[in-house]
Design an enzyme around this catalytic site. Structure first.
Site, mmCIF file in Angstrom:
data_model
loop_
_atom_site.group_PDB
_atom_site.id
_atom_site.type_symbol
_atom_site.label_atom_id
_atom_site.label_comp_id
_atom_site.label_asym_id
_atom_site.label_seq_id
_atom_site.Cartn_x
_atom_site.Cartn_y
_atom_site.Cartn_z
ATOM 1 N N SER A 70 0.804 -1.231 0.000
ATOM 2 C CA SER A 70 0.000 0.000 0.000
ATOM 3 C C SER A 70 0.835 1.278 0.000
ATOM 4 C CB SER A 70 -0.932 0.007 1.215
ATOM 5 O OG SER A 70 -0.201 0.140 2.416
ATOM 6 N N LYS B 263 0.479 4.835 6.718
ATOM 7 C CA LYS B 263 -0.085 5.640 5.629
ATOM 8 C C LYS B 263 0.564 7.020 5.647
ATOM 9 C CE LYS B 263 -3.115 2.384 4.715
ATOM 10 N NZ LYS B 263 -2.939 1.506 3.534
#
Length: 298
Positions: free
Chosen positions: A95, A166
């Site tokens: 990701s 993230k």
């Protein structure tokens, strides 16, 4: 006086002294002055004396005990250090490519936001997604959980399924919109040139227009087509926002593998974005430019 008798007595005495001296040198008397562990004084095939075997056994046990104690102290130190200062974190997914790759062990700086500082746009953060990205877990086996947490704290196991890495795209009060006519994300009305996004990915296939509530963050992965992030939780409680107090720390370094040993690249993509606050009627007001990491903003 009989001279011959005197010579005979003297010769006999001299012979006895000579035999006694010889016996002390080569016989049983010589063993009396020899150490118990002298192999020359022991019969063929005999081992060390019982006292020596006990001493060696005690010494060996003490050495192992000392080694175990030192290992335990080191383990406790590493656990405390990773809990309060710097924690290794294994990247389990794609990701955050190309910034972070599967199998990277990043070092998360837990002091980055410890003394009143706040996450900034562009920071790569690790956070606990419980209550925002995942539902509350009633709990499992506490022993197994503790062992896993210890291994994860040392970077030896995958992180908990509630831990995520993230990039911060929006902070408190920011309006984040996707996408403008050129397909770019804008923050507070300013288009952002996201050079860190995976080559070939669109900034987002999902349109959105949100205002980040106070005390929360809007986060996205760099590999947008492979990232489950704030966009995927828009319709859920919390709206995909991550509470700031759930942030574990900032990913500052890649510590493993050695071929990728480096700092996590910083970005100036948000350098021209102003910091905004929300007024009493829901309108946004500019509050000055946002500086790079280290300068801070409200």
């Amino acid at each position: 006086m009989d001279t011959e008798a005197q010579h005979t007595e003297r010769d006999r005495s001299s012979g006895e002294e000579e035999r006694s001296r010889s016996a002390r040198v080569s016989g049983t008397d010589a063993g009396a002055g020899r150490r118990d562990d002298d192999p020359e004084g022991a019969p063929p095939g005999a081992g060390p004396a019982p006292a020596d075997r006990t001493s060696a056994h005690f010494s060996g046990g003490l050495t192992w005990r000392r080694t175990g104690l030192v290992g335990l102290v080191c383990m406790v130190f590493l656990l405390l250090f990773s809990h309060f200062v710097l924690q290794p974190f294994l990247v389990p997914s794609r990701s955050m490519e190309p910034t972070l790759q599967v199998g990277d062990r990043i070092l998360v700086n837990k002091l980055a936001y410890r003394f009143g500082d706040q996450p900034r746009r562009g920071d790569v953060v690790v956070f606990d997604g419980t209550g925002s990205f995942v539902q509350e877990d009633p709990g499992g086996n506490p022993v197994t959980g503790a062992l896993h947490d210890a291994a994860a704290a040392l970077g030896l196991a995958e992180p908990d399924e509630t831990d995520f890495v993230k990039r911060v795209v929006g902070t408190s009060g920011d309006r984040v919109v996707c996408c403008d006519k050129d397909g770019r994300i804008s923050v507070n009305g300013v288009p952002v040139r996201e050079t860190y996004v995976m080559l070939g990915d669109r900034p987002s296939a999902v349109p959105f227009d949100i205002v980040v509530p106070d005390g929360t963050l809007w986060v996205m992965g760099d590999h947008r087509s492979q990232s489950s992030d704030s966009r995927d939780h828009l319709g859920q409680p919390g709206g995909g926002m991550v509470p700031v107090d759930r942030v574990i720390g900032r990913a500052d370094w890649i510590g493993w593998p050695f071929g990728r040993w480096s700092t996590v690249p910083d970005t100036d993509a948000f350098g021209s974005v102003p910091a905004w606050t929300t007024g009493g009627h829901g309108t946004a007001h500019a509050a000055g430019p946002a500086g790079p990491r280290g300068s801070g903003h409200g």
